[in-house]
Write an enzyme that holds these catalytic residues in place. Structure first.
Site, PDB file in Angstrom:
ATOM      1  N   HIS A 121       0.807  -1.226   0.000  1.00  0.00           N
ATOM      2  CA  HIS A 121       0.000   0.000   0.000  1.00  0.00           C
ATOM      3  C   HIS A 121       0.839   1.275   0.000  1.00  0.00           C
ATOM      4  O   HIS A 121       0.363   2.329   0.396  1.00  0.00           O
ATOM      5  CB  HIS A 121      -0.949  -0.006   1.211  1.00  0.00           C
ATOM      6  CG  HIS A 121      -2.026  -1.048   1.109  1.00  0.00           C
ATOM      7  ND1 HIS A 121      -2.841  -1.408   2.169  1.00  0.00           N
ATOM      8  CD2 HIS A 121      -2.425  -1.823   0.068  1.00  0.00           C
ATOM      9  CE1 HIS A 121      -3.682  -2.361   1.773  1.00  0.00           C
ATOM     10  NE2 HIS A 121      -3.448  -2.636   0.508  1.00  0.00           N
ATOM     11  N   CYS A 149       3.008  20.544  -7.237  1.00  0.00           N
ATOM     12  CA  CYS A 149       4.158  19.887  -7.852  1.00  0.00           C
ATOM     13  C   CYS A 149       5.071  20.946  -8.485  1.00  0.00           C
ATOM     14  O   CYS A 149       4.585  21.782  -9.248  1.00  0.00           O
ATOM     15  CB  CYS A 149       3.648  18.923  -8.928  1.00  0.00           C
ATOM     16  SG  CYS A 149       4.964  18.233  -9.935  1.00  0.00           S
ATOM     17  N   THR A 190      -3.994  -8.069  11.020  1.00  0.00           N
ATOM     18  CA  THR A 190      -4.805  -7.574   9.899  1.00  0.00           C
ATOM     19  C   THR A 190      -6.224  -8.124  10.002  1.00  0.00           C
ATOM     20  O   THR A 190      -6.424  -9.278  10.382  1.00  0.00           O
ATOM     21  CB  THR A 190      -4.174  -7.899   8.517  1.00  0.00           C
ATOM     22  OG1 THR A 190      -5.112  -7.561   7.487  1.00  0.00           O
ATOM     23  CG2 THR A 190      -3.766  -9.346   8.373  1.00  0.00           C
ATOM     24  N   SER A 191      -7.183  -7.263   9.651  1.00  0.00           N
ATOM     25  CA  SER A 191      -8.594  -7.645   9.782  1.00  0.00           C
ATOM     26  C   SER A 191      -9.020  -8.643   8.704  1.00  0.00           C
ATOM     27  O   SER A 191     -10.120  -9.172   8.765  1.00  0.00           O
ATOM     28  CB  SER A 191      -9.460  -6.392   9.680  1.00  0.00           C
ATOM     29  OG  SER A 191      -9.180  -5.728   8.469  1.00  0.00           O
ATOM     30  N   PRO A 216      -5.633 -10.420  18.382  1.00  0.00           N
ATOM     31  CA  PRO A 216      -6.484 -10.594  19.574  1.00  0.00           C
ATOM     32  C   PRO A 216      -7.970 -10.726  19.222  1.00  0.00           C
ATOM     33  O   PRO A 216      -8.758 -11.209  20.037  1.00  0.00           O
ATOM     34  CB  PRO A 216      -6.219  -9.341  20.409  1.00  0.00           C
ATOM     35  CG  PRO A 216      -5.578  -8.358  19.490  1.00  0.00           C
ATOM     36  CD  PRO A 216      -4.972  -9.114  18.347  1.00  0.00           C
TER      37      PRO A 216
HETATM   38  P1  NAD Z   1      -7.354  -2.870  10.091  1.00  0.00           P
HETATM   39  O1  NAD Z   1      -7.364  -1.537  10.775  1.00  0.00           O
HETATM   40  O2  NAD Z   1      -8.469  -3.219   9.211  1.00  0.00           O
HETATM   41  O3  NAD Z   1      -7.239  -4.051  11.165  1.00  0.00           O
HETATM   42  C1  NAD Z   1      -6.297  -4.069  12.181  1.00  0.00           C
HETATM   43  C2  NAD Z   1      -6.323  -5.460  12.808  1.00  0.00           C
HETATM   44  O4  NAD Z   1      -5.277  -5.511  13.766  1.00  0.00           O
HETATM   45  C3  NAD Z   1      -7.610  -5.800  13.547  1.00  0.00           C
HETATM   46  O5  NAD Z   1      -8.045  -7.082  13.155  1.00  0.00           O
HETATM   47  C4  NAD Z   1      -7.195  -5.805  15.031  1.00  0.00           C
HETATM   48  O6  NAD Z   1      -7.886  -6.777  15.802  1.00  0.00           O
HETATM   49  C5  NAD Z   1      -5.733  -6.155  14.925  1.00  0.00           C
HETATM   50  N1  NAD Z   1      -4.910  -5.642  16.022  1.00  0.00           N
HETATM   51  C6  NAD Z   1      -5.034  -4.476  16.691  1.00  0.00           C
HETATM   52  N2  NAD Z   1      -4.040  -4.345  17.601  1.00  0.00           N
HETATM   53  C7  NAD Z   1      -3.274  -5.454  17.491  1.00  0.00           C
HETATM   54  C8  NAD Z   1      -2.080  -5.898  18.119  1.00  0.00           C
HETATM   55  N3  NAD Z   1      -1.485  -5.157  19.070  1.00  0.00           N
HETATM   56  N4  NAD Z   1      -1.541  -7.089  17.768  1.00  0.00           N
HETATM   57  C9  NAD Z   1      -2.120  -7.854  16.799  1.00  0.00           C
HETATM   58  N5  NAD Z   1      -3.244  -7.489  16.154  1.00  0.00           N
HETATM   59  C10 NAD Z   1      -3.807  -6.294  16.484  1.00  0.00           C
HETATM   60  O7  NAD Z   1      -5.978  -2.907   9.316  1.00  0.00           O
HETATM   61  P2  NAD Z   1      -5.552  -3.632   8.010  1.00  0.00           P
HETATM   62  O8  NAD Z   1      -6.100  -5.032   8.009  1.00  0.00           O
HETATM   63  O9  NAD Z   1      -4.112  -3.405   7.896  1.00  0.00           O
HETATM   64  O10 NAD Z   1      -6.261  -2.841   6.792  1.00  0.00           O
HETATM   65  C11 NAD Z   1      -6.646  -1.500   6.762  1.00  0.00           C
HETATM   66  C12 NAD Z   1      -5.893  -0.564   5.806  1.00  0.00           C
HETATM   67  O11 NAD Z   1      -5.403   0.502   6.579  1.00  0.00           O
HETATM   68  C13 NAD Z   1      -4.723  -1.069   5.110  1.00  0.00           C
HETATM   69  O12 NAD Z   1      -4.942  -0.762   3.784  1.00  0.00           O
HETATM   70  C14 NAD Z   1      -3.511  -0.254   5.589  1.00  0.00           C
HETATM   71  O13 NAD Z   1      -2.783   0.202   4.485  1.00  0.00           O
HETATM   72  C15 NAD Z   1      -4.107   0.933   6.253  1.00  0.00           C
HETATM   73  N6  NAD Z   1      -3.474   1.382   7.514  1.00  0.00           N
HETATM   74  C16 NAD Z   1      -2.112   1.387   7.683  1.00  0.00           C
HETATM   75  C17 NAD Z   1      -1.580   1.797   8.901  1.00  0.00           C
HETATM   76  C18 NAD Z   1      -0.090   1.806   9.104  1.00  0.00           C
HETATM   77  O14 NAD Z   1       0.659   1.883   8.145  1.00  0.00           O
HETATM   78  N7  NAD Z   1       0.390   1.697  10.337  1.00  0.00           N
HETATM   79  C19 NAD Z   1      -2.408   2.186   9.944  1.00  0.00           C
HETATM   80  C20 NAD Z   1      -3.783   2.181   9.713  1.00  0.00           C
HETATM   81  C21 NAD Z   1      -4.309   1.756   8.498  1.00  0.00           C
END
Ligand code: NAD
Length: 247
Positions: A121, A149, A190-191, A216
């Site tokens: 992403h 730009c 990841t969800s 979790p």
């Molecule tokens: P999501 O927000 O949909 O899901 C996050 C998942 O992580 C949930 O299932 C949750 O239960 C789990 N989770 C939360 N805390 C946790 C922990 N400490 N240990 C293990 N699991 C934990 O995120 P996604 O599935 O990555 O998809 C959403 C989109 O959001 C993606 O496209 C991503 O690019 C973007 N995103 C990226 C970031 C980042 O770069 N840090 C942050 C937020 C969203």
């Protein structure tokens, strides 16, 4: 927390030559970067990130989207990898072929020392021209928000993939390839809702890999995974690496 890693999983990993891991926003949550599904802080609490991270939102209100990303960029710049990121980097040293595929845009796996991370992403620390697609390193910090730009005057945007946009072809091909040939596949934080990344663990299952979920909360993958370790990334990963390879 006394987290038990099943003995059969320890054996799989000791014998494993090829593994892949898919990480999501949950792996960065403990580094202080909120996921899209948890409440946002302060000023941004009333916005739904899933509605800001779209081309339509940028078209309608580019300033709002740019400012939200500026806030997230600041969070990312201040964040440091957690114990889970470090354990994952160690795992890559023990397994001959290891592919780390991430949906995160924060670069924390790379900061922890994970090699050749496949960024599905993009990366929030890069900026590109919304018109030409060119990566832009410097621009005039004039009053324009978003900035323009320096080459063509188009609006600048973060080099991330928004909901509804296509993923970088090369990264996606490498991710499919890894899911298709690994012996063990980890789905972490990841969800399993955002496609096409959500399909990767199912591709691995189909070709006979052992699939391990670390989260979790349960997800659409939980019922099919061979192992579900329902804990926090920063807790479970170090315990797993210690149990399999010691030290
Ligand atoms: P999501 O927000 O949909 O899901 C996050 C998942 O992580 C949930 O299932 C949750 O239960 C789990 N989770 C939360 N805390 C946790 C922990 N400490 N240990 C293990 N699991 C934990 O995120 P996604 O599935 O990555 O998809 C959403 C989109 O959001 C993606 O496209 C991503 O690019 C973007 N995103 C990226 C970031 C980042 O770069 N840090 C942050 C937020 C969203």
């Amino acid at each position: 927390m006394g987290f038990e890693i099943p003995a059969s999983l320890i054996n799989h990993l000791r014998e494993c030559h090829s593994a892949a891991a898919l990480s999501g926003a949950g792996t960065s949550a403990e580094s202080g970067i909120p996921t899209f599904r948890e409440a946002q802080a302060g000023l941004w609490a009333r916005y739904d990130p899933q509605e800001l991270a779209t081309p339509q939102a940028f078209q309608q209100d580019p300033r709002l989207v740019w400012e939200w990303y500026s806030w997230r960029r600041d969070l990312v710049r201040k964040a440091a990898p957690n114990q889970g990121h470090h354990a994952l980097a160690q795992m890559a040293m023990h397994i001959p072929e290891f592919s780390l595929i991430t949906q995160n845009v924060d670069g924390l796996h790379q900061q922890a020392g994970s090699p050749q991370v496949i960024e599905l992403h993009g990366n929030i620390l890069r900026t590109r021209c919304a018109l030409e697609g060119t990566l832009i390193e410097q621009w005039m910090s004039a009053e324009d928000i978003p900035p323009r730009c320096p080459n063509c005057g188009g609006l600048l945007r973060p080099d991330v993939v928004w909901f509804g946009e296509s993923l970088p072809v090369d990264a996606l091909e490498r991710a499919y390839h890894a899911a298709d040939r690994c012996e063990v596949f980890f789905s972490i934080g990841t969800s399993t809702l955002v496609e096409p990344a959500a399909s990767l663990p199912f591709i691995a299952l189909q070709q006979g890999a052992v699939v391990v979920e670390i989260n979790p909360q349960s997800t659409p993958l939980s019922g099919s995974a061979n192992y579900v370790l329902p804990g926090l990334f920063s807790v479970v990963l170090p315990i797993l690496v210690q149990a399999v390879w010691g030290g």
